[in-house]
Scaffold this motif. Sequence first.
Motif, mmCIF file in Angstrom:
data_model
loop_
_atom_site.group_PDB
_atom_site.id
_atom_site.type_symbol
_atom_site.label_atom_id
_atom_site.label_comp_id
_atom_site.label_asym_id
_atom_site.label_seq_id
_atom_site.Cartn_x
_atom_site.Cartn_y
_atom_site.Cartn_z
ATOM 1 N N ASN A 1 0.876 -1.134 0.140
ATOM 2 C CA ASN A 1 -0.034 0.003 0.022
ATOM 3 C C ASN A 1 0.806 1.249 -0.041
ATOM 4 O O ASN A 1 2.104 1.142 0.587
ATOM 5 C CB ASN A 1 -0.907 0.032 1.133
ATOM 6 C CG ASN A 1 -1.918 -1.037 1.146
ATOM 7 O OD1 ASN A 1 -3.010 -0.779 0.766
ATOM 8 N ND2 ASN A 1 -1.601 -2.232 1.801
ATOM 9 N N ILE B 1 0.926 5.619 -0.315
ATOM 10 C CA ILE B 1 0.355 7.067 -0.391
ATOM 11 C C ILE B 1 1.463 8.267 -0.735
ATOM 12 O O ILE B 1 2.423 8.028 -0.333
ATOM 13 C CB ILE B 1 -0.501 7.448 0.841
ATOM 14 C CG1 ILE B 1 -1.507 8.277 0.604
ATOM 15 C CG2 ILE B 1 0.390 7.652 2.031
ATOM 16 C CD1 ILE B 1 -2.519 8.558 1.860
ATOM 17 N N ASN C 1 -5.124 -4.724 3.859
ATOM 18 C CA ASN C 1 -5.560 -3.865 2.642
ATOM 19 C C ASN C 1 -6.842 -2.827 2.775
ATOM 20 O O ASN C 1 -6.899 -1.970 2.306
ATOM 21 C CB ASN C 1 -5.828 -4.883 1.283
ATOM 22 C CG ASN C 1 -4.472 -5.122 0.786
ATOM 23 O OD1 ASN C 1 -3.426 -4.628 1.156
ATOM 24 N ND2 ASN C 1 -4.408 -6.490 0.037
ATOM 25 N N SER D 1 -4.830 -0.258 5.929
ATOM 26 C CA SER D 1 -3.722 0.362 5.649
ATOM 27 C C SER D 1 -3.940 1.780 5.028
ATOM 28 O O SER D 1 -3.544 2.827 5.372
ATOM 29 C CB SER D 1 -2.553 -0.410 4.690
ATOM 30 O OG SER D 1 -1.967 -1.274 5.468
ATOM 31 N N PRO D 2 -4.739 1.821 3.926
ATOM 32 C CA PRO D 2 -5.344 2.938 3.085
ATOM 33 C C PRO D 2 -5.766 4.043 4.349
ATOM 34 O O PRO D 2 -5.730 5.199 3.987
ATOM 35 C CB PRO D 2 -6.393 2.503 2.176
ATOM 36 C CG PRO D 2 -5.748 1.131 1.813
ATOM 37 C CD PRO D 2 -5.542 0.590 3.361
#
Length: 159
Positions: free
Chosen positions: A7, A9, A130, A133-134
């Motif tokens: 993941n 960002i 999943n 984590s975001p």
Amino acid sequence: MAGHTENEITIAAPLDLVWDMTNDIERWPQLFSEYAAAEVLSRQGDTVTFRLTMHPDENGKVWSWVSERTTDREKLTVRARRVEPGPFEFMNIRWEYEETPDGTRMRWTQDFAMKPDAPVDDAGMTDIINRNSPVQMALIRDRIEQAAGERRTAPVSPA
């Protein structure tokens, strides 16, 4: 079969600020929403051993474990592993940072395997990570971007 997640960002903030805030383990309870406490147990060079304690889950259970984390500022990476794996046979995490035109990209890669008697299997934990984590990464992004904005607008003290 083991689990694997990736993941990432991008945070609109300077690399130094992102690095400093995300590697300040004692302040993780203010950075992540899932941790109630973070206690540093020892430091040896770039390696920190620490205990994380989560907020109680929906059943009131409090999860806690000891991890070890080694930072490599030159390579912009962090390697971590659970020392007390709990329901995991193993859990290894790699954090990578990269400067981009839009700020700092932060990537988390997790490799793990669940114990046979764990409450979820590898696929179930992959789904949990999943999903979570975001959420955590967005929260971290927002908090770091807020800190970056406060630094830019802070009044300059007279000399």
